[in-house]
Design an enzyme around this catalytic site. Sequence first.
Site, mmCIF file in Angstrom:
data_model
loop_
_atom_site.group_PDB
_atom_site.id
_atom_site.type_symbol
_atom_site.label_atom_id
_atom_site.label_comp_id
_atom_site.label_asym_id
_atom_site.label_seq_id
_atom_site.Cartn_x
_atom_site.Cartn_y
_atom_site.Cartn_z
ATOM 1 N N HIS A 25 -6.513 -7.068 -0.674
ATOM 2 C CA HIS A 25 -6.602 -5.625 -0.897
ATOM 3 C C HIS A 25 -5.811 -5.243 -2.146
ATOM 4 O O HIS A 25 -4.755 -5.813 -2.418
ATOM 5 C CB HIS A 25 -6.047 -4.858 0.304
ATOM 6 C CG HIS A 25 -6.716 -5.200 1.596
ATOM 7 N ND1 HIS A 25 -6.220 -6.163 2.456
ATOM 8 C CD2 HIS A 25 -7.839 -4.712 2.165
ATOM 9 C CE1 HIS A 25 -7.016 -6.249 3.512
ATOM 10 N NE2 HIS A 25 -8.009 -5.374 3.358
ATOM 11 N N HIS B 180 0.815 -1.227 0.000
ATOM 12 C CA HIS B 180 0.000 0.000 0.000
ATOM 13 C C HIS B 180 0.848 1.277 0.000
ATOM 14 O O HIS B 180 0.302 2.374 -0.190
ATOM 15 C CB HIS B 180 -0.928 0.031 1.210
ATOM 16 C CG HIS B 180 -2.012 -0.993 1.176
ATOM 17 N ND1 HIS B 180 -2.835 -1.170 0.090
ATOM 18 C CD2 HIS B 180 -2.414 -1.904 2.110
ATOM 19 C CE1 HIS B 180 -3.680 -2.153 0.343
ATOM 20 N NE2 HIS B 180 -3.443 -2.614 1.561
#
Length: 342
Positions: A163, A122
């Site tokens: 994710h 991320h």
Amino acid sequence: MQFGYSEVCLEHDPGSRHPETPDRLRAIRERLKKKHGVEYVDADPVDIDTIAAVHDREYVESVEQFCADGGGDWDPDTSAVAETWDAIRHSSGLACWAVEAALEGATGRKTPFSIGRPPGHHAVVDDAMGFCFVNNAAVAAQHALDHDEYDIDRVAVVDWDVHHGNGTQDIFYEREDVFFVSIHEKGLYPGTGAIDEIGEGDGHGTTMNIPMPAGTGDEAYLAAAEGPIATALEAHDIDLLLVSAGFDAHRHDPISRIRLSTEAYALLTDRLRTIADNCDAALAFVLEGGYGLDVLADSVAMVHETFDGREPIAPDGECSDDAVETLEQVVDAHGLDLEIDC
């Protein structure tokens, strides 16, 4: 397999209530005690120059200073302590070791898997988010490309974390030498990763997002690996396949709604190994997420068992209509001559 591991990575401790806990690595190690053929390798930490090859240097220096000042909450999800900076450098160092080992010929039972933390996928060019400060997979991919002795031109990063790997996409979105694939749960944090996000400029067509609907199971993930992922990566003629291996798409992980079984990770591992073989590409794994300690440990062990000779068991169900529609849209977005077999 060879597992890259450092005790320093345990010293990053964002708190007892945080899901990204040092117990993740402890659980993996405990589970792997029951397996034969497991080797552990430590690696040197990376320096700022290696990190700054993919991240903004001012941002990297601010993270170092943040940790030197004792850490705290960078954002509501992403926390650090004083020891986090050393853990970051070791986590990226282990990822770099993994690609080095793969490119130097480690394969089969010697295939490298870096189990450093904090995770990285991320982390964008100039910011931390989602438990991640430095993008380990991106650092490792760039490290491989930057070293002439490896003589590689193209890298693929396949991210099967539940994710979206927004940070890896951000770093390589306009690059043609890194093909990024993310298969993830649609609508889940961080909300990016739509099918039409396919890259820009020189990188047009080298980002593939596969946002699966909640409830998707093994069959659709297998169809994705055998269909659009294999077709695109083999056409791209990659030299290195780096897997951002998160295990939070497991049906028993506490923070997702994808319904993969532990067996799915054997199937994905086997199919990605086949893609690497077909491309004559090196293959390495880097740990990302996975927050149910038992299923995380079991799933990592399943990847190991696959390289230790265990044959994966194919699912006997069918894909949902929504999953098939998603895969067909991915095929159309990338102009692939392919029918979905699901």
